[in-house]
Design a protein around this motif. Sequence first.
Motif, short mmCIF file in Angstrom:
data_model
loop_
_atom_site.label_atom_id
_atom_site.label_comp_id
_atom_site.label_asym_id
_atom_site.label_seq_id
_atom_site.Cartn_x
_atom_site.Cartn_y
_atom_site.Cartn_z
N GLU A 132 0.83 -1.00 0.02
CA GLU A 132 -0.17 0.03 -0.04
C GLU A 132 0.95 1.38 -0.02
OE1 GLU A 132 -2.82 -0.27 3.38
OE2 GLU A 132 -4.00 -1.73 2.23
N LEU A 133 1.95 1.04 0.95
CA LEU A 133 2.88 2.49 1.26
C LEU A 133 3.57 2.59 -0.51
CD1 LEU A 133 4.32 2.35 4.66
CD2 LEU A 133 2.36 3.65 3.64
N ASP A 135 2.24 2.25 -3.51
CA ASP A 135 1.18 2.91 -4.22
C ASP A 135 1.02 4.24 -3.76
OD1 ASP A 135 0.57 1.51 -6.87
OD2 ASP A 135 -0.10 -0.02 -5.38
N THR A 136 1.11 4.25 -2.33
CA THR A 136 1.10 5.82 -1.84
C THR A 136 2.14 6.84 -2.31
OG1 THR A 136 -0.09 4.96 0.12
CG2 THR A 136 0.80 7.13 0.22
N LEU A 138 4.18 6.19 -5.03
CA LEU A 138 3.86 6.67 -6.36
C LEU A 138 2.88 7.52 -6.74
CD1 LEU A 138 3.88 2.78 -7.99
CD2 LEU A 138 5.54 4.61 -8.60
N ALA A 139 1.87 7.44 -6.01
CA ALA A 139 0.64 8.43 -6.08
C ALA A 139 0.99 9.86 -5.79
CB ALA A 139 -0.63 8.20 -5.53
#
Lengths: 180, 180
Positions: A132-133, A135-136, A138-139
Amino acid sequence: MWERGYASTSPRKILDRAEVGQGSMYHHFGSKEVLAAAAFERSAAATLARAESVLAGSEEDAASRVVGYLLAQRDVLLGCPVGRMASDPDVLASDSLSAILRTTFAQVRALLTEVIATGIAAGGLRAADPAELADTVLAVVQGGYVLARAEGDAEPFERAVRGAAAMLRTDGERGDRAKR
Amino acid sequence: MWERGYASTSPRKILDRAEVGQGSMYHHFGSKEVLAAAAFERSAAATLARAESVLAGSEEDAASRVVGYLLAQRDVLLGCPVGRMASDPDVLASDSLSAILRTTFAQVRALLTEVIATGIAAGGLRAADPAELADTVLAVVQGGYVLARAEGDAEPFERAVRGAAAMLRTDGERGDRAKR
DNA sequence: GTCTATAACTCGATAGAC
DNA sequence: GTCTATCGAGTTATAGAC
């Protein structure tokens, strides 16, 4: 295409910039899409290589490498040469172009996930799901580009990545120490 | 235009969908740009209203409202009706369109900054610069859209916002409690 | 291998009948 | 106020001379 995106970059503009005739381009590349795939593959490889050089280095601890990725120097107002393509319907409609997009993000995501997991284990990053982190992170970078381009100013990007760095590190206040 | 972006939405497609002739459109709107500004203003107002309804509610504590904003239901694969416009060179070149983009982001940013500052003071969110965290939250959402569209799958968006929620909350593990 | 010319099409916008 | 017809420019791509 990095400057103007895929759809807005016509063969005519490419030829003017390259100072060659139409025939040259269509001799070497079957279509605009094939040319774009070649160019995009190049810039995606370069982007991945720079991410690797920050994330896979062994000198700094894992937490500093993640923060270093967030705070790395970028041509913020030009946009990410990879992520920029995701907003173009013509790119998403093309199998060859969207494939480059997907695999490049997948590779950076895998790198980030691994380094983040290491950083959590070592105690430098707050405990949470590494996938999850990743993608966080990257986002935050991709969204920072969006905000900066909307504003015509790099500041929103800088605030976003600094805020993310502060949240990620267990010693939040020194989150921006690594690269500044 | 929400579906395909500004540049890729031709008058012809609008007229087909609306089932009217060219004359009707150019009677009511001076140009494609004027029509787009009207449509964009509508969707931006709706987006802002939904953000306000989540962030300005008084029933939940500030931390839960920020997390609620992150985890709110969205048409992830369509993209953000506001942020999507930022990647279109024609939109950025238009004063009327880019102004809507800037003011909408500024309004959500101001709302977020205030709620985050309250949440930090109340102890539900980790201590950091509220202005930076506001852009971090905005960027996670905007970047989540980019990743999801690149993948053709909403999952990267969901991971990104869940990771951000976990990082922001002082009780990280229950970061996704608010809206799930 | 590169050039110019041009095809077939779509773009955003306008004209003018009704 | 809506329609169809059309404009001029620009699009991606092809043809064929050199």
